[in-house]
Design an enzyme around this catalytic site. Structure first.
Site, mmCIF file in Angstrom:
data_model
loop_
_atom_site.group_PDB
_atom_site.id
_atom_site.type_symbol
_atom_site.label_atom_id
_atom_site.label_comp_id
_atom_site.label_asym_id
_atom_site.label_seq_id
_atom_site.Cartn_x
_atom_site.Cartn_y
_atom_site.Cartn_z
ATOM 1 N NE ARG A 180 -3.122 -0.352 -8.840
ATOM 2 C CZ ARG A 180 -2.670 0.827 -8.311
ATOM 3 N NH1 ARG A 180 -1.676 0.738 -7.404
ATOM 4 N NH2 ARG A 180 -3.471 2.181 -8.363
ATOM 5 C CB ILE A 236 -4.383 2.484 -3.806
ATOM 6 C CG1 ILE A 236 -3.162 1.682 -4.058
ATOM 7 C CG2 ILE A 236 -5.444 2.416 -4.603
ATOM 8 C CD1 ILE A 236 -3.584 0.219 -4.409
ATOM 9 C CB SER A 237 -0.161 6.179 -5.242
ATOM 10 O OG SER A 237 0.092 6.656 -4.118
ATOM 11 C CD GLN A 238 -0.749 7.772 -12.559
ATOM 12 O OE1 GLN A 238 -0.104 8.624 -11.913
ATOM 13 N NE2 GLN A 238 -0.935 7.903 -13.928
ATOM 14 N N PRO A 239 -0.095 3.518 -10.351
ATOM 15 C CG PRO A 239 -1.253 1.560 -11.355
ATOM 16 C CD PRO A 239 -1.639 2.837 -11.056
#
Ligand code: SAM
Length: 225
Positions: free
Chosen positions: A46, A72-75
């Site tokens: 990431r 970028i979205s939260q994991p």
């Protein structure tokens, strides 16, 4: 627990350890157990999908800025959406909202082919280079309004929208195979819920999951800019 998470996110810690900690403390503890999802999230680096100013925060429990007002979205959100898609190695997936390319890489770890659409050309090109450098050969990119789908490549077994939509656009439902699943954050512009839609014969089954907050899907079947 907080101390453990902090110590696991120390700047001196190697990225592999931080990624393992991300999977343990942010994803498994919140109930994601699909082995293919955990494997993919343990593997994709990431920190290579964010700008140099955000590398130290790449494995934090949050969405991060990737430029041009996008994220970028939260994991955890990536993990939930990926699990809801119910993936296996035979499937073709359409993603709307390439962004950094991170979610596309997670999908590409699991499925046969990923087609991904992004409306901002610089994001498409950066993601294309990242995935190419990382050796992914099963991802196709396009810069366009993804709210109308990708008719020339349809049908798709799965469709994932990674931007907030008023509803799942009708053209995307038409581009799903019978038995196909679409997942999207759906609702108002500043608050949504994850929707899983399954197409089965003439029926459409809709189930709502966790609340969430995504940047808007801008386009013909999304929001105005
Ligand atoms: N999946 C991305 C990742 O892994 O980094 C994160 C996606 S970000 C939350 C949402 C993305 O959707 C943004 O890059 C935005 O430009 C894109 N987007 C918004 N409307 C779109 C549309 N109509 N077609 C394609 N992309 C769109």
């Amino acid at each position: 627990m907080i101390d453990r998470i902090r110590s696991l996110q120390s700047p001196d810690q190697p990225f592999d350890d931080r990624r393992r900690a991300m999977v343990d403390t942010q994803i498994m503890t919140r109930g994601i157990h699909a082995p293919l999802v955990l494997e993919a999230m343990s593997k994709v680096p990431r920190h290579l999908f964010v700008g140099s100013d955000a590398v130290e925060r790449a494995y934090y429990d949050m969405a991060l800025d990737i430029g041009m007002g996008q994220t970028i979205s939260q994991p955890y959100m990536v993990a939930v959406m990926t699990e809801l898609l119910g993936l296996n190695s035979t499937l073709r997936v359409l993603e709307i909202g390439t962004g950094s390319g991170y979610q596309a890489a997670i999908l590409a770890e699991i499925v046969r082919e990923v087609c991904t659409i992004e409306r901002i050309e610089s994001h498409t090109e950066r993601a294309r280079h990242r995935l190419n450098d990382l050796g992914y050969t099963n991802v196709r990119f396009r810069t366009a309004d993804g709210s109308v789908g990708w008719a020339e490549e349809a049908p798709f077994d799965r469709i994932l929208i990674t931007a907030a939509a008023p509803d799942i656009p009708q053209p995307l439902i038409e581009q799903l195979t019978d038995g196909g699943i679409a997942v999207a954050p759906v609702g108002a512009r500043h608050t949504q819920q994850l929707l899983k839609l399954q197409k089965s014969g003439g029926d459409i089954v809709r189930e709502f999951y966790v609340p969430c907050l995504f940047v808007p899907l801008i386009g013909q079947y999304g929001w105005q800019e």
